[in-house]
Motif scaffolding. Structure first.
Motif, mmCIF file in Angstrom:
data_model
loop_
_atom_site.group_PDB
_atom_site.id
_atom_site.type_symbol
_atom_site.label_atom_id
_atom_site.label_comp_id
_atom_site.label_asym_id
_atom_site.label_seq_id
_atom_site.Cartn_x
_atom_site.Cartn_y
_atom_site.Cartn_z
ATOM 1 N N LYS A 270 -56.986 -30.671 36.975
ATOM 2 C CA LYS A 270 -56.263 -31.349 38.055
ATOM 3 C C LYS A 270 -54.887 -30.741 38.286
ATOM 4 C CE LYS A 270 -58.508 -35.802 37.148
ATOM 5 N NZ LYS A 270 -58.308 -37.200 36.692
ATOM 6 N N LYS A 271 -54.400 -29.954 37.340
ATOM 7 C CA LYS A 271 -53.019 -29.455 37.391
ATOM 8 C C LYS A 271 -52.922 -27.998 37.843
ATOM 9 C CE LYS A 271 -52.251 -30.293 33.029
ATOM 10 N NZ LYS A 271 -53.620 -30.721 32.679
ATOM 11 N N PHE A 272 -54.025 -27.371 38.152
ATOM 12 C CA PHE A 272 -53.964 -25.963 38.548
ATOM 13 C C PHE A 272 -53.083 -25.768 39.784
ATOM 14 C CE2 PHE A 272 -58.377 -24.730 36.714
ATOM 15 C CZ PHE A 272 -57.796 -24.190 35.588
ATOM 16 N N VAL A 273 -52.251 -24.740 39.733
ATOM 17 C CA VAL A 273 -51.619 -24.184 40.926
ATOM 18 C C VAL A 273 -52.525 -23.052 41.409
ATOM 19 C CG1 VAL A 273 -49.635 -22.915 41.824
ATOM 20 C CG2 VAL A 273 -49.292 -24.750 40.138
ATOM 21 N N VAL A 274 -52.767 -23.005 42.705
ATOM 22 C CA VAL A 274 -53.612 -21.947 43.275
ATOM 23 C C VAL A 274 -52.729 -20.909 43.943
ATOM 24 C CG1 VAL A 274 -55.507 -21.409 44.848
ATOM 25 C CG2 VAL A 274 -55.440 -23.630 43.700
ATOM 26 N N ALA A 275 -52.976 -19.640 43.631
ATOM 27 C CA ALA A 275 -52.338 -18.533 44.353
ATOM 28 C C ALA A 275 -53.444 -17.652 44.923
ATOM 29 C CB ALA A 275 -51.423 -17.739 43.433
ATOM 30 N N TYR A 276 -53.174 -17.072 46.079
ATOM 31 C CA TYR A 276 -54.235 -16.316 46.779
ATOM 32 C C TYR A 276 -53.665 -15.173 47.606
ATOM 33 C CZ TYR A 276 -57.509 -15.197 50.543
ATOM 34 O OH TYR A 276 -58.313 -14.529 51.445
ATOM 35 N N ASP A 277 -54.355 -14.066 47.571
ATOM 36 C CA ASP A 277 -54.099 -12.960 48.480
ATOM 37 C C ASP A 277 -55.386 -12.137 48.569
ATOM 38 O OD1 ASP A 277 -52.429 -11.587 50.285
ATOM 39 O OD2 ASP A 277 -51.862 -10.106 48.783
ATOM 40 N N THR A 278 -55.341 -11.045 49.269
ATOM 41 C CA THR A 278 -56.500 -10.150 49.329
ATOM 42 C C THR A 278 -56.069 -8.753 48.884
ATOM 43 O OG1 THR A 278 -56.094 -9.530 51.636
ATOM 44 C CG2 THR A 278 -57.547 -11.412 51.235
ATOM 45 N N VAL A 279 -57.047 -7.958 48.503
ATOM 46 C CA VAL A 279 -56.794 -6.552 48.190
ATOM 47 C C VAL A 279 -57.776 -5.706 48.984
ATOM 48 C CG1 VAL A 279 -58.291 -6.599 46.128
ATOM 49 C CG2 VAL A 279 -56.539 -4.836 46.359
ATOM 50 N N GLN A 280 -57.260 -4.655 49.622
ATOM 51 C CA GLN A 280 -58.116 -3.752 50.395
ATOM 52 C C GLN A 280 -58.374 -2.497 49.579
ATOM 53 O OE1 GLN A 280 -56.961 -3.070 54.444
ATOM 54 N NE2 GLN A 280 -58.379 -1.380 54.745
ATOM 55 N N LEU A 281 -59.644 -2.154 49.405
ATOM 56 C CA LEU A 281 -60.034 -0.982 48.650
ATOM 57 C C LEU A 281 -60.067 0.246 49.558
ATOM 58 C CD1 LEU A 281 -62.855 -2.632 46.504
ATOM 59 C CD2 LEU A 281 -60.389 -2.503 46.050
ATOM 60 N N ASN A 282 -60.213 1.412 48.974
ATOM 61 C CA ASN A 282 -60.131 2.656 49.750
ATOM 62 C C ASN A 282 -61.157 2.739 50.871
ATOM 63 O OD1 ASN A 282 -57.973 3.560 48.306
ATOM 64 N ND2 ASN A 282 -59.143 4.907 46.952
#
Length: 528
Positions: A270-282
């Protein structure tokens, strides 16, 4: 000229025939599971479509029912922990776990079951098929199950409000050209699983944030994870945007799907902080990157998404492109014998975040297991080096290039850190060379006397072994050999012989003398 063409055709025909002989089983899982966070139990029902791609008819299927490893102190896991002085402290305080309520049916008919003849293997069961499963045919296997989760002292369980749901569902053991691999769960020594497609429906109280193998299918939930996760990634501070459940009471059901994965794990708090982004591969492919961590002051986990992105890009460039759509890291409770534990598309990190480069190295190592465990599905129990050692070789390169550090060697003198990367790596491996490592790399996991011995021979020694090859042929050629290995064996079960053949094909040379070293006890110092 005709002679050479003739020899080439013979070789080509043999190679094609050898490749045609390879086969592996395939599974399709549909699992419904409900978490009772008060009783610390899971109630589930699974349907498995098992396709027999082998050349043999099957009269039975061995199943791993790994939660029974936690049932009592006679199991192989408990015996291993008790016999290892460095691991005994795990058992200072714990609660047992188990799996019950199994009622296997095959194509709707009740199936007989049989216990394993080894009394320590209560986490393995034989499911007898009502009629033989012929080559090329499929069968549908169903069962209910109820899991009592243990307190977290190995890989699965609960601690401080967090649930680590791993090795939790009944799953068929691998059947390959060497037969059945129905080994028990061990604390020291990992897994070997059939590739499968998964659809998993997880029901649990609405306040929980969940990270799991695969892609979340609930659009509203996924959108919230991405929205608040992107804000937290951008701000990177200790005042994060927190998850707000759409329904503050009652349960929710989250659905995850994943193709071509050897396992499924999930984590909830219940206590998780969520972080998010994307990564673009070659290639242009875009991969979702999630991190789930706890809101502690000055936490190093604020950088965790960047660490996972860097690892995914580097390994993709070195070995072959990341084949899954998402990569995730989860902060877990402190574990006194592990820095983390990997599962397809998601890893649990259980090491205190003492300094940035250490956390980065651990995340990179565990993300790296998506290559050496998940996408290259070697038998980790028999050939632990083919998983841990190959991964450690690339982890060491990552640390050297990014930080001039090495998480295994500890504090490194300033004069060594001032060296160019190649010389720095040479100095690190010269130091590794001087460490006495008695066991051979090829030792099966269950045969190591202690976890220290296992770690040295499965992680350090094979990384050194690969570095010796790199010193002989060059780093770029080693990477090309790995790319050939990866391209030939992605989503398959490569043996050491398969790896050797792929490397020889790429390097154009016989590697007998290098692969013979896998059986060498003691130091490589005298090896030329």
């Amino acid at each position: 000229m005709n002679k050479y063409i003739f020899l080439f055709l013979i070789f080509f025909s043999y190679s094609s025939f050898a490749q045609d002989k390879y086969w592996q089983q395939h599974l399709n899982y549909t699992i419904d599971v409900t978490l009772d966070d008060n009783d610390k139990t899971l109630t589930g029902f699974e349907t498995i479509v098992y396709k027999n791609n082998s050349p043999s008819s099957l009269d039975f299927i061995w199943f791993h029912i790994y939660p029974n490893a936690y049932k009592n102190e006679t199991t192989a896991m408990f015996q291993q922990i008790k016999n290892d002085p460095s691991r005994k402290k795990k058992l200072d305080k714990y609660t047992y776990g188990e799996i019950a309520g199994l009622n296997f049916k095959v194509n709707g008919k009740v199936a007989e079951t049989e216990a394993h003849p080894n009394p320590q293997y209560i986490d393995v069961i034989k499911v007898k098929l009502p009629s033989a499963l012929k080559p090329g045919d499929s069968t549908v296997i169903t069962t209910d199950f109820k899991v009592k989760l243990p307190s977290y002292f190995s890989r699965s369980g609960y601690a401080d409000g967090e649930f680590m749901i791993t090795q939790w569902y009944p799953k068929p053991a691998v059947y390959d050209k060497d037969g059945w691999h129905e080994f028990p769960y061990l604390d020291m020594g990992e897994f070997y699983s059939e590739y499968a497609d998964f659809k998993v429906n997880i029901s649990l109280p609405s306040a929980y944030i969940v990270g799991a193998t695969g892609i979340l299918q609930n659009a509203d939930e996924l959108e919230q994870y991405k929205k608040i996760g992107a804000q937290n990634y951008a701000s990177k501070n200790d005042k994060p945007v927190l998850y707000i459940p759409q329904n503050k009471s009652g349960n929710k059901t989250l659905t995850y799907v994943m193709k071509n994965a050897p396992d499924f794990a999930w984590f909830a708090d219940k206590k998780f902080v969520v972080a998010y982004d994307t990564v673009q591969l070659n290639s242009g492919k875009v991969v979702d990157v999630f991190s789930y961590y706890f809101n502690k002051k000055n936490t190093l986990w604020l950088q965790s998404v960047d660490y996972a992105k860097d690892a995914t890009k580097k390994y993709s460039n070195w070995i072959g492109e990341y084949d899954y759509p998402v990569v995730q890291v989860v902060e877990g409770p402190k574990n006194n014998a592990s820095g983390g534990m990997e599962y397809p598309t998601i890893t649990l990190i259980t090491s205190p975040d003492a300094k940035p480069e250490t956390l980065d190295a651990i995340i990179t190592h565990e993300v790296g297991h998506n290559w050496f465990m998940s996408m290259l599905g070697s038998n980790e129990r028999i050939h632990s080096w083919q998983d841990e050692g190959l991964n450690t070789y690339y982890q060491f390169r990552y640390e050297a290039e990014k930080y001039k550090s090495n998480s295994v060697m500890g504090e490194i003198p300033a004069n060594i850190k001032a060296l160019p990367v190649d010389q720095f790596q040479s100095a690190i491996y010269n130091a590794v060379m001087s460490i006495p490592i008695k066991s051979a790399i090829a030792t099966p996991a269950a045969e190591f006397p202690t976890s220290d011995d296992y770690g040295m021979a499965s992680y350090l020694k094979p990384a050194l072994w690969l570095y010796m090859l790199e010193a002989a042929v060059g780093k770029d050629k080693v990477d090309l050999a790995f790319k050939n290995y990866y391209n030939n064996w992605k989503h398959k079960h490569p043996s050491p012989a398969d790896m050797k053949a792929a490397f020889e094909q790429s390097l154009g040379s016989n590697l007998d003398k290098y692969f013979d070293l896998l059986k060498k006890e003691g130091s490589f110092k005298e090896t030329k």
